[in-house]
Design an enzyme around this catalytic site. Structure first.
Site, PDB file in Angstrom:
ATOM      1  CB  CYS A   2      28.540  29.947 -15.589  1.00  0.00           C
ATOM      2  SG  CYS A   2      28.725  28.627 -14.807  1.00  0.00           S
ATOM      3  NE  ARG A  27      25.606  35.135 -16.655  1.00  0.00           N
ATOM      4  CZ  ARG A  27      24.428  35.151 -17.486  1.00  0.00           C
ATOM      5  NH1 ARG A  27      23.664  36.380 -17.297  1.00  0.00           N
ATOM      6  NH2 ARG A  27      24.087  34.158 -17.930  1.00  0.00           N
ATOM      7  CD1 TRP A  75      25.656  29.416  -8.379  1.00  0.00           C
ATOM      8  CD2 TRP A  75      24.916  27.504  -9.905  1.00  0.00           C
ATOM      9  NE1 TRP A  75      24.602  28.818  -7.786  1.00  0.00           N
ATOM     10  CE2 TRP A  75      24.019  27.718  -8.685  1.00  0.00           C
ATOM     11  CE3 TRP A  75      24.826  26.554 -10.835  1.00  0.00           C
ATOM     12  CZ2 TRP A  75      23.034  26.739  -8.392  1.00  0.00           C
ATOM     13  CZ3 TRP A  75      23.631  25.742 -10.552  1.00  0.00           C
ATOM     14  CH2 TRP A  75      22.845  25.767  -9.317  1.00  0.00           C
ATOM     15  CG  ASN A 101      26.237  29.974 -18.854  1.00  0.00           C
ATOM     16  OD1 ASN A 101      26.111  29.168 -17.907  1.00  0.00           O
ATOM     17  ND2 ASN A 101      25.678  30.970 -19.135  1.00  0.00           N
ATOM     18  N   GLY A 102      26.614  26.623 -19.224  1.00  0.00           N
ATOM     19  CA  GLY A 102      25.610  25.606 -19.606  1.00  0.00           C
ATOM     20  C   GLY A 102      25.904  24.304 -19.165  1.00  0.00           C
ATOM     21  CD  GLU A 482       9.243  37.693  -3.723  1.00  0.00           C
ATOM     22  OE1 GLU A 482       9.421  36.454  -3.837  1.00  0.00           O
ATOM     23  OE2 GLU A 482      10.494  38.438  -3.977  1.00  0.00           O
ATOM     24  CE  LYS A 486      13.931  38.109  -2.685  1.00  0.00           C
ATOM     25  NZ  LYS A 486      12.972  38.020  -3.832  1.00  0.00           N
ATOM     26  CD  GLU A 489      16.469  35.098  -2.791  1.00  0.00           C
ATOM     27  OE1 GLU A 489      16.803  34.344  -3.661  1.00  0.00           O
ATOM     28  OE2 GLU A 489      15.365  35.824  -3.215  1.00  0.00           O
ATOM     29  CG  HIS A 505      -6.423  23.622   7.646  1.00  0.00           C
ATOM     30  ND1 HIS A 505      -7.372  22.875   7.759  1.00  0.00           N
ATOM     31  CD2 HIS A 505      -6.753  24.824   7.257  1.00  0.00           C
ATOM     32  CE1 HIS A 505      -8.506  23.674   7.478  1.00  0.00           C
ATOM     33  NE2 HIS A 505      -7.985  25.076   7.096  1.00  0.00           N
ATOM     34  CE  LYS A 604      18.814  39.227 -10.813  1.00  0.00           C
ATOM     35  NZ  LYS A 604      17.934  39.219  -9.433  1.00  0.00           N
TER      36      LYS A 604
HETATM   37  O1  M6R Z   1      15.065  35.336 -13.984  1.00  0.00           O
HETATM   38  P1  M6R Z   1      13.939  34.920 -13.644  1.00  0.00           P
HETATM   39  O2  M6R Z   1      12.619  35.777 -12.978  1.00  0.00           O
HETATM   40  O3  M6R Z   1      13.308  33.910 -14.438  1.00  0.00           O
HETATM   41  O4  M6R Z   1      14.498  34.257 -12.246  1.00  0.00           O
HETATM   42  C1  M6R Z   1      13.553  33.262 -11.551  1.00  0.00           C
HETATM   43  C2  M6R Z   1      13.822  32.907 -10.054  1.00  0.00           C
HETATM   44  O5  M6R Z   1      15.374  32.269 -10.349  1.00  0.00           O
HETATM   45  C3  M6R Z   1      14.435  34.043  -9.227  1.00  0.00           C
HETATM   46  O6  M6R Z   1      13.204  34.858  -9.052  1.00  0.00           O
HETATM   47  C4  M6R Z   1      15.155  33.596  -7.729  1.00  0.00           C
HETATM   48  O7  M6R Z   1      14.149  33.085  -7.127  1.00  0.00           O
HETATM   49  C5  M6R Z   1      15.425  34.911  -7.206  1.00  0.00           C
HETATM   50  N1  M6R Z   1      16.719  34.769  -6.732  1.00  0.00           N
HETATM   51  C6  M6R Z   1      14.619  35.414  -6.059  1.00  0.00           C
HETATM   52  O8  M6R Z   1      14.982  36.455  -5.261  1.00  0.00           O
END
Ligand code: M6R
Length: 609
Positions: A2, A27, A75, A101-102, A482, A486, A489, A505, A604
């Site tokens: 948000c 956001r 969001w 927001n929250g 990672e 990527k 997502e 395994h 984000k």
């Molecule tokens: O702001 P942060 O680094 O704490 O965020 C952590 C995760 O939410 C963030 O890295 C998320 O996994 C990303 N979308 C990955 O690309």
């Protein structure tokens, strides 16, 4: 999670609020809304979908003319994605509108109380409950009503509230979710982050928890929810417009991948003293004695930041010979963690607002650990809640998929490990040699980026496959995780990352002639073992895409596709090996026609647990 923007001043609020929402859209982007006060009456427009859809709706309605307004991009947490649940929410008696927001945790009991008082709700949200409570407590002073309501709620909030009975007043408040007040010339812009403020003023202050600001065109007053006056510190924003513009790139993610060489040079700047063979981390200067005594590091994070924390674990053990472990913030806090004397907890976070990571760090700090932050956003909650820390300095990251923050985090954790190593046993000469290698990383990343065309060709070949594996060992096991994250997502392709040896395994059962397996097979201690794992996949019909070191001709005999990265020390290899994986995810998302910067269901910064 948000985005909020609010304005009071001499200009028409609507265009400024819409522009601010577009900056904050990363956001949260499932719905958006705006409220202004015009001729003493509230005007509200809300719309499911992107900010551009709200803009269109406003355009059709002839626009809003007021110079006081609040706006929100959502969001969803409580309640589905529909117009009734969009912000702003209103009370049913006093012409109050609010964006939030929250999460208001005790919203259910408050709602029952308010229903008993005769209030009628039109949404499923916790926010409407708070708006209604402010309305219930309102007599003739919006600020007083907001404070009274906030004393009744538990949970997290950043809010902006207006009331048609007070058409020259904006009230904003915060606990747990970020909010900044930009102070202009006879005008104020309040927003979740600086990106929505910087086009209008460079002077701003962040709200502290439990602070409420009453703003009129004439000035502002800050106090706590219990009415204790607060003097905020207004400072210059460390952000310029160019940093948040997309420039010639098609997507922010693409821009952020390609700016890694430049921003990582900034991460290093002024922190390397090669003559003395040491790392200079000003943010840790006041705690060097405690750090010398440290016996154990706990790194805590979520998502991509967790992967860099895992690399940090390897670095601390390998370079500094100190015990280190990694914890999901979300798990750590609820496990009754044991914190012994001389434990250091390190919160790793791009935003510095991730609720799970923050609560883990605070928990460890309360139990006696020294708390450090490895954070990108200057002045974020994590930066303020920790004892000390090191900023990434990679600039604003706007694409939801984290890229330059990952390499920035790994870079900072490498410096932290060398800083610890040097204080414990490492000689200046050995450290200086490591630092020379570290300083070469930005240029090597620039060379790794030259794989872009080749990565696109390879991705085109496999982009129709729905299941992928990412495999690596040692330092590059987290890199494999990672790469898989990527791809998942932003392209919505199912991908799993794992240590290459783990495949035998169980997961090897998945391998058939349709499965791409991406191996990180750079030169290093485990190279031969990774080669054996590659052979195991090939002999079962899997397609191997290898990320390998320039000059390795052997790998081309076993892998179908090879993406070369420059030679480097093993401990630096994740920062290079991740580059083709970032590019691969980017191209897969583009080829599949997805919204790269705003992937579905994501936001984000995840400011709720
Ligand atoms: O702001 P942060 O680094 O704490 O965020 C952590 C995760 O939410 C963030 O890295 C998320 O996994 C990303 N979308 C990955 O690309």
């Amino acid at each position: 999670m948000c985005g909020i923007v609010a304005y009071i001043g001499g200009r028409t609020a609507e265009p400024l609020l819409i522009e601010g929402l577009k900056r904050l859209e990363y956001r949260g982007y499932d719905s958006a809304g705006i409220a202004t006060i015009e001729g003493g009456a509230l005007r509200v427009a809300r719309s499911v979908g992107r900010v551009s859809e709200l803009e269109e709706r406003l355009h059709e309605a002839g626009g809003f003319a007021g110079s006081l307004g609040i706006a929100h991009t959502r969001w969803a947490t409580h309640g589905g994605v529909n117009e009734a649940n969009c912000h702003p929410h209103r009370d049913d008696r006093n012409g109050i509108a609010m964006v939030h927001n929250g999460i208001i945790e005790n919203y259910a009991s408050l709602r029952t109380y308010l229903e008993e008082k005769g209030h009628t709700f039109s949404s499923e949200t916790d926010t409407e409950v708070l708006a209604m409570l402010i309305g219930e407590l309102y007599e003739d002073d919006l600020e007083r009503a907001v404070k009274a309501a906030l004393r009744e709620v538990t949970g997290a909030y950043a809010i902006a509230v207006i009331c048609e009975k007070e058409p020259g007043t904006l009230v904003v408040a915060r606990k747990g979710s970020p909010l900044m007040v930009g102070v202009g010339n006879g005008e104020y812009v309040v927003a979740s982050d600086a990106s929505a403020i910087v086009a209008h003023t460079s002077q701003a202050f962040p709200l502290a928890d439990y602070n409420v600001v009453r703003i009129t065109r004439e000035g502002f007053r800050t106090s706590t929810i219990d009415d204790t006056p607060v003097t905020p510190k207004i400072s210059q924003l460390e952000l310029d417009l160019e940093q948040i513009e997309i420039g010639t790139f098609s997507h922010f993610m693409q821009k952020e991948i390609f700016e890694q060489p430049k921003v990582l040079a900034t991460t290093l700047r002024g922190r390397i003293d090669r003559n003395e063979g040491r790392v200079v981390l000003g943010g840790l200067a006041n705690f060097s004695k405690e750090l010398v005594k440290a016996r154990r590091f706990i790194l805590t994070a979520q998502g991509t930041a967790l992967h860099s924390a895992m690399i940090g674990e390897y670095l601390l053990e390998d370079l500094a010979k100190i015990s280190a472990e990694v914890e999901f913030g979300s798990e750590f806090r609820y496990r009754n963690p044991i914190i012994e004397e001389n434990t250091v907890v390190v919160g790793v976070s791009q935003s510095g607002e991730t609720a799970d990571t923050l609560s883990a760090v605070i928990e460890a700090k309360d139990r006696g650990a020294l708390a450090l932050g490895v954070v990108n956003v200057v002045g974020s909650t994590m930066a303020r809640e920790t004892d000390a820390g090191v900023y990434l300095r990679v600039g604003p990251e706007i694409g939801v998929a984290s890229t330059k923050a990952f390499t920035g985090q790994v870079m900072v954790l490498t410096m932290l490990a060398l800083y610890m190593a040097r204080r414990r046993f490492m000689s200046p000469d050995v450290c200086a040699r490591c630092l020379t290698q570290l300083e070469a990383v930005p240029d090597k990343i620039a060379r790794a980026l030259e794989t872009n065309d080749r990565v696109r060709q390879v991705t085109e070949r496999y982009v129709d496959r729905d299941n992928w594996l990412f495999l690596g060992r040692g330092y590059n096991y987290p890199t494999a995780l990672e790469g898989a994250l990527k791809l998942k997502e932003i392209s919505y392709i199912h991908a799993e990352g794992m240590p290459a040896a783990e495949m035998k395994h169980g997961p090897i059962a998945l391998i058939d002639d349709g499965m791409p397996a991406v191996f990180i097979a750079n030169q290093g201690r485990q190279y031969e073992k990774v080669m054996s794992n590659i052979a195991e996949v090939r002999s079962r019909g899997g397609h191997v895409i290898a990320v390998a070191t320039e000059g390795d001709t052997e790998i081309a005999k076993v892998a179908e596709e090879v993406l070369y990265i420059p030679e480097c020390e093993e401990f630096l290899s994740p920062m290079l090996a991740v580059v083709p994986l970032q590019l691969m995810a980017y191209h897969a998302a583009v080829l599949r026609g997805h919204d790269v910067d705003k992937p579905r269901n994501l936001a984000k910064s995840v400011t709720v647990e």
